[in-house]
Design an enzyme around this catalytic site. Sequence first.
Site, PDB file in Angstrom:
ATOM      1  N   LYS A 183     -61.018  29.583  46.070  1.00 13.52           N
ATOM      2  CA  LYS A 183     -62.487  29.700  46.018  1.00 13.52           C
ATOM      3  C   LYS A 183     -63.041  28.453  45.345  1.00 13.52           C
ATOM      4  O   LYS A 183     -62.847  28.259  44.146  1.00 13.52           O
ATOM      5  CB  LYS A 183     -62.916  30.928  45.217  1.00 13.52           C
ATOM      6  CG  LYS A 183     -64.417  31.144  45.288  1.00 13.52           C
ATOM      7  CD  LYS A 183     -64.966  31.922  44.123  1.00 13.52           C
ATOM      8  CE  LYS A 183     -65.134  31.104  42.880  1.00 13.52           C
ATOM      9  NZ  LYS A 183     -66.042  29.950  42.984  1.00 13.52           N
ATOM     10  N   GLU A 259     -57.755  25.735  32.739  1.00 15.29           N
ATOM     11  CA  GLU A 259     -58.217  24.423  32.261  1.00 15.29           C
ATOM     12  C   GLU A 259     -59.689  24.604  31.932  1.00 15.29           C
ATOM     13  O   GLU A 259     -60.522  24.660  32.825  1.00 15.29           O
ATOM     14  CB  GLU A 259     -58.050  23.356  33.353  1.00 15.29           C
ATOM     15  CG  GLU A 259     -56.624  23.110  33.792  1.00 15.29           C
ATOM     16  CD  GLU A 259     -55.724  22.655  32.675  1.00 15.29           C
ATOM     17  OE1 GLU A 259     -56.234  22.143  31.650  1.00 15.29           O
ATOM     18  OE2 GLU A 259     -54.505  22.828  32.792  1.00 15.29           O
ATOM     19  N   CYS A 293     -64.443  17.446  31.895  1.00 14.98           N
ATOM     20  CA  CYS A 293     -64.038  18.240  30.712  1.00 14.98           C
ATOM     21  C   CYS A 293     -63.489  17.333  29.623  1.00 14.98           C
ATOM     22  O   CYS A 293     -63.378  17.753  28.481  1.00 14.98           O
ATOM     23  CB  CYS A 293     -62.954  19.233  31.101  1.00 14.98           C
ATOM     24  SG  CYS A 293     -63.425  20.273  32.450  1.00 14.98           S
ATOM     25  N   GLU A 394     -70.535  21.932  24.691  1.00 12.20           N
ATOM     26  CA  GLU A 394     -70.229  20.925  25.703  1.00 12.20           C
ATOM     27  C   GLU A 394     -71.546  20.543  26.405  1.00 12.20           C
ATOM     28  O   GLU A 394     -72.211  21.408  26.974  1.00 12.20           O
ATOM     29  CB  GLU A 394     -69.261  21.561  26.702  1.00 12.20           C
ATOM     30  CG  GLU A 394     -68.412  20.590  27.432  1.00 12.20           C
ATOM     31  CD  GLU A 394     -67.402  21.295  28.343  1.00 12.20           C
ATOM     32  OE1 GLU A 394     -67.519  22.504  28.588  1.00 12.20           O
ATOM     33  OE2 GLU A 394     -66.510  20.589  28.820  1.00 12.20           O
TER      34      GLU A 394
HETATM   35  C1  SIN Z   1     -61.847  17.650  34.592  1.00 12.97           C
HETATM   36  O1  SIN Z   1     -62.911  17.264  34.153  1.00 12.97           O
HETATM   37  O2  SIN Z   1     -61.560  18.850  34.619  1.00 12.97           O
HETATM   38  C2  SIN Z   1     -60.825  16.708  35.178  1.00 12.97           C
HETATM   39  C3  SIN Z   1     -60.868  15.358  34.624  1.00 12.97           C
HETATM   40  C4  SIN Z   1     -59.661  14.518  34.981  1.00 12.97           C
HETATM   41  O3  SIN Z   1     -58.832  14.891  35.810  1.00 12.97           O
HETATM   42  O4  SIN Z   1     -59.552  13.453  34.392  1.00 12.97           O
END
Ligand code: SIN
Length: 495
Positions: A183, A259, A293, A394
Amino acid sequence: MSDAALHERINTEQSLFINGRWSESASGRRFPVFNPATGQVVAHVSDGDAADARRAVDAAYAAFPQWSRLPAYRRGVMLRQAAALMYERRDELARTLTLEMGKPIREARGEISYAASFLEWFAGEGERAYGDIIPPMAPGKRHLVLKQPVGVVAAITPWNFPAAMVTRKVAPALAAGCTVVLKPAEQTPLTAMALMDIFAEAGVPPGVINLVTTNDPAAVADAWLSDHRVRKITFTGSTEVGKLLMRKAADQVKRVSLELGGHAPVIVFDDADVDKAVRGTMASKFRNSGQTCVCANRIYVQKGIYERFAEKFTAAVRNLRVGDGLSEDAEVGPLVDEAALEKVTAHVEDAVARGAELLAGGRRVTEGELARGWFFLPTVLAGVRDDMRIMREETFGPVAPLIPFEHEAEAYERANDSPYGLAAYVFTENISRGIRAAERLEYGIIGLNDGTPSTAQVPFGGFKESGIGREGGPYGIHEFLEVKLVGLAVDEEPR
Ligand code: SIN
């Protein structure tokens, strides 16, 4: 490919890919996909629901026995072929990606190559998913350890890397012999759809990978979480949603890889090479317009270098070219949607209201063509304090808070003072200090004089509330393999 042809390709009513065929959702409903640079609708796609989600599992479950028994080498051939097709269609895929997500086209091309590299890497890792033979303690015993695919995997992927987060999950799953139901985020289904065609053309049999697009992620996720045939959930997204999925997965003790969010500190020591530190911090902070992230969220700069760093960094930020991602020279594109723009605006307004100083940017773009889209100016804030929202939550946007510090120990303490633990960055020319920092920081990824440490060959994942498990590298495939002991009792040789 012309825009008209591209539009025709992606403006499809049939965006569910189940058992090797495109189909509509059971409800017949569709939902719009927007171009974040213009706010205009670029496509309508099928709005899958729980019934569609179950249909996808039916296909993945039926395909599993044959796919899992195929020699890993044969699976690897298909993954390598899929990678080759991605390289061949890099420009077209990048355009689709930018159209639905907004990132600058040069970054989008980079993402397609990054995405293809997971297919190549895991094609090889599948072939090396060795078991073990363990020396026995007792005579007449033998111990074999087999590695076997976990079964049907549900992959839930985010909008910020519409191609790479799909392949970072799907490649190890397929290489291990699992089948997949996928998804994609509701903002970015189009790139995932293009990848389904590529898997099919690369020879991946029907049912091995299935796609459910939806505007109701909870309905699809719940259908998968409550289905005993789904043995593993792999998710990239917010910590909040990750916790929900983990709680629900516990009911059937499903395996999870998560993650989740991050709040990456950058520490620039007095002894850093200031130009290198500015370049590295820029790369970490402004990649994908601050929507990764692992983006820098708090930039701690030691007092002796603070003024020089702040001056050079602010100058570099002011020079960034903001633009529609489809234009070749854009360096910072729009945010993904209105909600993202509102959050970034709220963080900056909160900081300024509490006394932070704006060194650059600080607002939505309201002039010219870009006013139609969700653009926020690259921003630098000084005088930032720990009680401001931006230091805790964040931001996911192009905002860089600068914070001075005095001592090394203080930097580690402040950097570690967070529920997150995904990535941290350190700039120093002192090797001992670099090693100390890497050891002291409670983060799964450390960029030492390096603003972009991710590649397919290395583990990616977080400590604390940033997640569970690792993607990428040799670690990535183990998330999709069960470990099975075969204990053998062997009769003594007849005399
Ligand atoms: C992400 O922001 O989840 C991935 C970033 C990355 O692979 O460097």
